[in-house]
Motif scaffolding. Structure first.
Motif, mmCIF file in Angstrom:
data_model
loop_
_atom_site.group_PDB
_atom_site.id
_atom_site.type_symbol
_atom_site.label_atom_id
_atom_site.label_comp_id
_atom_site.label_asym_id
_atom_site.label_seq_id
_atom_site.Cartn_x
_atom_site.Cartn_y
_atom_site.Cartn_z
ATOM 1 N N ASP A 109 3.863 -32.563 -23.392
ATOM 2 C CA ASP A 109 4.534 -32.160 -24.633
ATOM 3 C C ASP A 109 3.617 -32.359 -25.836
ATOM 4 O O ASP A 109 3.569 -31.507 -26.738
ATOM 5 N N ALA A 110 2.889 -33.474 -25.866
ATOM 6 C CA ALA A 110 2.002 -33.748 -27.000
ATOM 7 C C ALA A 110 0.942 -32.655 -27.132
ATOM 8 O O ALA A 110 0.635 -32.197 -28.245
ATOM 9 N N ASN A 111 0.388 -32.211 -26.021
ATOM 10 C CA ASN A 111 -0.597 -31.128 -26.056
ATOM 11 C C ASN A 111 0.025 -29.818 -26.544
ATOM 12 O O ASN A 111 -0.557 -29.102 -27.361
ATOM 13 N N ASN A 112 1.208 -29.511 -26.022
ATOM 14 C CA ASN A 112 1.854 -28.246 -26.386
ATOM 15 C C ASN A 112 2.236 -28.214 -27.860
ATOM 16 O O ASN A 112 2.065 -27.194 -28.541
ATOM 17 N N TYR A 113 2.763 -29.331 -28.363
ATOM 18 C CA TYR A 113 3.118 -29.404 -29.785
ATOM 19 C C TYR A 113 1.871 -29.291 -30.657
ATOM 20 O O TYR A 113 1.906 -28.695 -31.737
ATOM 21 N N ALA A 114 0.762 -29.856 -30.200
ATOM 22 C CA ALA A 114 -0.485 -29.771 -30.973
ATOM 23 C C ALA A 114 -0.928 -28.320 -31.114
ATOM 24 O O ALA A 114 -1.371 -27.893 -32.198
ATOM 25 N N ILE A 115 -0.826 -27.547 -30.039
ATOM 26 C CA ILE A 115 -1.192 -26.131 -30.110
ATOM 27 C C ILE A 115 -0.331 -25.408 -31.146
ATOM 28 O O ILE A 115 -0.837 -24.630 -31.970
ATOM 29 N N VAL A 116 0.968 -25.664 -31.116
ATOM 30 C CA VAL A 116 1.877 -25.025 -32.083
ATOM 31 C C VAL A 116 1.481 -25.378 -33.513
ATOM 32 O O VAL A 116 1.390 -24.503 -34.391
ATOM 33 N N GLN A 117 1.238 -26.657 -33.770
ATOM 34 C CA GLN A 117 0.926 -27.094 -35.128
ATOM 35 C C GLN A 117 -0.417 -26.541 -35.611
ATOM 36 O O GLN A 117 -0.560 -26.162 -36.778
#
Length: 638
Positions: A109-117
């Protein structure tokens, strides 16, 4: 809360229709109104349907983001030094070993949220400052064996939680990543090509391999319901995964025949979900899942309209309207919602999503409710979501939502005759009860249970569900106390609680503006020995009367009537007193008939304690005599 008698008339009209508990009905709403040939005629190709600014359109992004621009850039800056986390083999295996999902999910989740941000920040600023780190995230994700969660990977042919390199499983998270990365490709592929064309080429390859090819070619995904058989369950996974897959095709696929095939396949699949859910519109999974069930139907239908040049529109259909308005009807007040099944008792929904649905169906009530929630939640648009499309659509809707008049208007009486949910508001009380059957999506064994709020504060409650683990969706699910009927507001008959299974269901459920009643005889297994068990709830001004009229084959063990509650509890004489904050209630009972007791249930799981605090209570009334027939009565005054 304001009410409108008009809605009472509508719901009373609906009550005239016969109830059918087992939902699947071959309506095929989408296929009845569109053919594959029409899709071919209407198709909008080459991403001309997209109405967001291009990456280079600085003025367009400034307008879309508005006051959110600086927040978006700051969020992106926090990710410039994000260390892309490796999900190890043992992280996946931990799901099998201990049942823990979070060990794998948290770094993912942390990786995926980073991509979004990072993507949002680059679109907001447009100076290339976030591009390299975004490329790192994209390439890191492309190197993963699977984009599915360890908890969902047992659906692959191996049945194990370690991903197989030979099988591309589309689950909720793989679909969401298709959403994120397809938009990344759409907005950034020209910019990536200036660094190295291999970035975009690899990204397209992975999206094609992991999402588009399996979506078109693999019939084994249970959520697609390609090979649907009577009795199979179809839940929020269907519109959620289908909307993500359709979006990936719409953003990447420029072969008209292949795009048409994907659209038609999605129509056939989503029709299965619309056939499965009841036409009365209630979400049997509860308000917590509405955004991923009915809300994803909204996303899907908007995308379907977009890709066909707005020539396909299903928003005037009564089922779609009913599905939309369920979320408003199920909001009690002060953040509390009617929470049957795995849903949380706290929530209300995403104001921007609710507003969008209100726009789509032309419902002022929905749009006012969205504005009401936005005001109550002091809502800022969600920018930290894994759902990139929802962020974009929320940004579009938020400006109009911010200027809309807030109000929450619901009927005093709501009856969902097929799903068998009953809501009654009278004076300062809100009452909710259900019939149904014990094989609903996210099921608890809870036929006939009820909840009661006084001045928008729970008095009798449904605890909800704890943190998901392997046990939650396994053969041991009903060993968890929150799933059991004896920890709902229900009887234990002859020492026997309700049992899981489609055959365990309500009989003769009826509702009126003052009363809900049903027969519980088929909600319990044969060993309970029930001939008839008629439970009724009658809501009067400042009083709820609960009656159990029963007839048993034999009396083996004392019956027990349970109530779940919280607050300060005292038992004295013929009454139980309950107080919480500014409200109080008493349960009046016959002390010659029952012995009352209180069980304290400590809440160590934060998913539960964040709602209810450190503990809740079960008030049990245990019959003093064995009886084959009887009439129990409990009067709740408040």
């Amino acid at each position: 809360m304001k009410t409108k008698n008009f809605f009472l008339a509508v719901i009373t009209f609906l009550a005239a229709f016969p109830a059918t508990l087992e939902a699947y009905t071959e309506r095929n709403l989408l296929q009845s109104k569109i053919t594959r040939e029409q899709i071919s005629d209407y198709l909008v190709t080459q991403q001309k349907w997209v109405d967001y600014p291009s990456y280079a359109d600085r003025e367009g992004w400034d307008k879309l983001l508005g006051k959110n621009k600086e927040t978006v850039i700051r969020n992106g800056e926090k990710q410039l030094k994000h260390e892309w986390k490796v999900i190890t083999a043992t992280d996946y295996l931990e799901f099998e070993r201990s049942g823990n999902r979070k060990i794998m999910e948290s770094p993912f989740d942390a990786n995926n949220y980073a991509i979004v941000q990072l993507l949002l920040a680059e679109l907001a600023e447009g100076k290339g400052r976030f591009t390299d780190q975004l490329i790192n995230g994209v390439f890191h994700t492309c190197e993963m064996t699977s984009w599915a969660l360890s908890a969902h990977l047992p659906n692959q042919p191996s049945g194990r939680s370690l991903p197989s390199y030979e099988y591309d499983l589309i689950d909720l998270t793989a679909g969401d990543l298709g959403n994120i990365l397809a938009w990344t490709y759409y907005f950034m592929h020209d910019t990536f090509d200036k660094t190295d064309p291999e970035i975009s080429r690899r990204l397209y390859h992975e999206l094609d391999k992991r999402i588009m090819k399996p979506y078109l070619e693999d019939d084994r995904f249970w959520w697609m319901a390609v090979n649907y058989k009577e009795g199979n369950m179809i839940n929020n996974w269907n519109p959620w995964c289908n909307s993500n897959a359709l979006m990936t095709f719409m953003l990447l696929e420029n072969n008209p025949q292949r795009l048409e095939a994907a659209i038609w396949r999605s129509i056939q699949s989503v029709d299965k979900f619309l056939n499965y859910v009841h036409s009365d519109g209630a979400c049997e999974e509860g308000p917590s899942y509405w955004g991923h069930a009915s809300g994803k139907v909204l996303d899907y239908l908007v995308l379907l309209s977009d890709i066909t040049g707005n020539r396909i529109n299903f928003f005037e259909d009564s089922q779609i309207r009913n599905m939309a308005e369920y979320i408003s009807n199920s909001y009690v007040g002060n953040g509390w919602v009617v929470n049957f099944a795995d849903a949380s008792a706290k929530g209300g929904g995403d104001p921007q999503l609710i507003f969008r649905f209100g726009q789509a169906i032309g419902s002022s009530r929905m749009k006012q409710f969205a504005a009401y929630l936005k005001q109550k939640q002091k809502n800022r648009i969600t920018l930290a979501s894994r759902d990139f499309y929802r962020i974009l659509e929320g940004l579009k809707a938020d400006a109009e939502l911010s200027g809309y008049a807030p109000a929450h208007e619901t009927p005093d009486f709501i009856w969902y005759p097929e799903t068998q949910f009953c809501y009654i508001r009278k004076g300062k009380a809100f009452f909710a009860a259900k019939g149904g059957y014990n094989d609903e999506s996210h099921n608890h064994n809870d036929i006939g249970t009820f909840s009661l709020w006084v001045q928008d504060t729970p008095v009798f409650l449904d605890a909800g569900v704890g943190t998901y683990t392997k046990q939650t969706f396994s053969s041991e699910r009903y060993k968890i106390w929150t799933m059991q009927s004896n920890y709902h507001n229900l009887p234990v008959v002859n020492g026997i609680p309700q049992k899981y299974g489609r055959k365990y269901k309500a009989q003769d459920a009826e509702a009126s503006p003052n009363e809900f009643r049903l027969n519980l005889k088929e909600a319990y297994p044969a060993e309970a020995g029930i001939k008839d068990w008629i439970r009724s709830y009658q809501l009067k001004n400042n009083q709820l009367v609960i009656r159990d009229k029963f007839s048993l084959e034999e009396a083996i063990a004392p019956n027990q009537i349970n109530f779940m509650t919280w607050g300060n509890i005292s038992i004295e004489g013929d009454k139980v007193s309950i107080s919480r904050e500014n409200i109080s209630a008493t349960i009046k009972f016959n002390p010659d008939e029952f012995e009352a007791s209180k069980e304290t249930i400590p809440l160590t799981d934060p998913t539960l304690s964040n709602v209810w605090g450190k503990e809740i209570y079960r008030i049990s009334f245990t019959a003093k005599r064995l009886s084959k027939e009887g009439n129990y009565k409990f009067t709740v005054s408040f």
